[in-house]
Design a protein around this motif. Structure first.
Motif: not given
Ligand SMILES: *Cc1c(COP(=O)(O)O)cnc(C)c1O
Length: 400
Positions: A142-150, A189-207
């Motif tokens: 949450p602190a990282l997201v808040e610093r990014a939001r600011r 959900a934390v990012v969304e609640a902060a009002g940020l709308r990033p272009e991409v959300r990603h988690l998966a490598n090849s496998a």
């Protein structure tokens, strides 16, 4: 590929295979693809792999370091590009100015990015969902997201993406994958609640891209599968992916030895009967794992030949079998100058990087990213058809 290499030892990369694999990964996953070209394209060449990936439809490229990202820009790549590993002494300014997405794990990194004062600085935030490697722990998120939001509000940066990395994606049934994805969703959900709308959300490598459809989100980050190697047992062959790299050498010498001859340092192998040995002029200084001694195989003259004795710094010895009197009976395929393939796509029956990985108790990633040393690397493009009377591939020598 020609019958015999004209050089001592070479790595031949077919960029058509990379292009094809990237295209297939996009088709199979139905998701935009980030091709990971870190570590010199897993040993396949940074710029050549990047170009082939873009031609195959890669929407994004991914690298570890800022230097790798800048090398791609210097090489002419202008598309979306993410890097994810910086240290406090790194200056993110040049990469940000070149339109590279830089990953931040900490508020200190966001401070440094803001201090670089690059208009339009693009930043992705990484959450550690359980790999315990890079990324912010959920408690610090949450602190990282808040610093990014600011920062975004102040015009210092734009949050373009949010991502994480799985620890056990090659074991799709492990509960750890579900747990990491649950934590990732909470972080989103934390990012969304902060009002940020990033272009991409990603988690998966090849496998995960191939084995875990629910982990695909907006982008899949494919490294190893792009080079045609299996991220988990049996996953890629049915998809028609093709290994892009062949590592081969010219035999320096063949010789007949009698029963009882012991081979290489430490005499760890002794011939039980008379046989013919072939000297392959590559060793651990060229990235051939030393543990391959008495374990791996090399393709010579239509058969897999076992490595005998220890792998040395510059050379290793293979057992060509009992061929009778060398001077009279040995044909060209088995004499000095003959082709010795350490690994390749496997089409001819030669070992693959996966075979070498299993023989050496490692993963194909390590085999292809470490092979090199004094071997000459060149790129061919099997999609470029030569005139019918001259069946050679187009070639580009790497600069020294
Ligand atoms: C290397 C890497 C990848 C690619 O992994 P593969 O298993 O080769 O597909 C993806 N994401 C991150 C963060 C990586 O470091």
């Amino acid at each position: 590929m020609e019958e015999s290499p004209s050089v001592r030892a070479e790595i031949v990369v077919d960029v058509a295979a990379i292009r094809h694999n990237v295209r297939r990964l996009g088709e199979v996953t139905g998701t935009p693809v980030m091709t990971v070209v870190k570590a010199d394209g897993y040993g396949h060449g940074l710029l050549e792999s990047a170009r082939a990936a873009r031609e195959g439809g890669a929407a994004w490229l991914g690298v570890a370091t800022l230097d790798e990202a800048l090398a791609l820009r210097a090489g002419g790549d202008t598309g979306p590009l993410l890097c994810w590993l910086t240290v406090p002494s790194d200056d993110p300014g040049p990469a940000l100015a070149a339109g590279v997405d830089v990953t931040a794990y900490t508020t200190e990194e966001l401070d440094r990015i803001a201090a670089a004062r690059v208009p339009g600085a693009r930043v992705q935030l990484k959450v550690d969902t359980g790999l315990s490697r890079g990324g912010a722990l959920p408690a610090d998120w949450p602190a990282l997201v808040e610093r990014a939001r600011r920062g975004q509000e102040a015009g210092e940066l734009t949050v373009t993406g949010v991502w994480s990395h799985l620890a056990r994606s090659d074991e799709p049934d492990e509960a750890a994958n579900d747990e990491q994805q649950r934590v990732f969703d909470e972080a989103l959900a934390v990012v969304e609640a902060a009002g940020l709308r990033p272009e991409v959300r990603h988690l998966a490598n090849s496998a995960a891209a191939l084995l875990r459809p629910q982990a695909r989100y907006d982008l899949v980050r494919c490294g190893i599968a792009s080079y045609g190697l299996d991220p988990a047992p049996g996953v890629t062959p049915p998809l028609g992916l093709r290994p892009a790299m062949t590592a081969r050498a010219s035999l320096a010498l063949t010789k007949r030895v009698e029963a009882g001859a012991s081979v290489s340092y430490g005499h760890t192998w002794t011939a039980e009967r008379a046989t013919t040995l072939g000297l392959v002029p590559v060793g651990y200084a060229d990235g051939v794992p030393r543990i391959a001694g008495n374990r791996a195989e090399v393709w010579v003259a239509g058969a897999r030949r076992p490595v005998r004795g220890r792998v040395c710094m510059d050379q290793l010895v293979v057992d060509l079998g009992d061929l009778g009197d060398l001077d009279e009976d040995l044909d060209d395929d088995l004499s000095a100058g003959a082709e010795a393939v350490l690994f390749g796509p496997g089409d001819r029956g030669e070992p693959t990087a996966q075979d070498w990985a299993e023989a050496c108790e490692t993963i194909s990633y390590e085999i292809v990213s470490r092979i090199g040393g004094r071997m000459v690397r060149r790129h061919v493009d099997s999609d470029v058809h030569a005139p019918p009377d001259k069946p050679t591939s187009s070639q580009t020598e790497d600069p020294a």
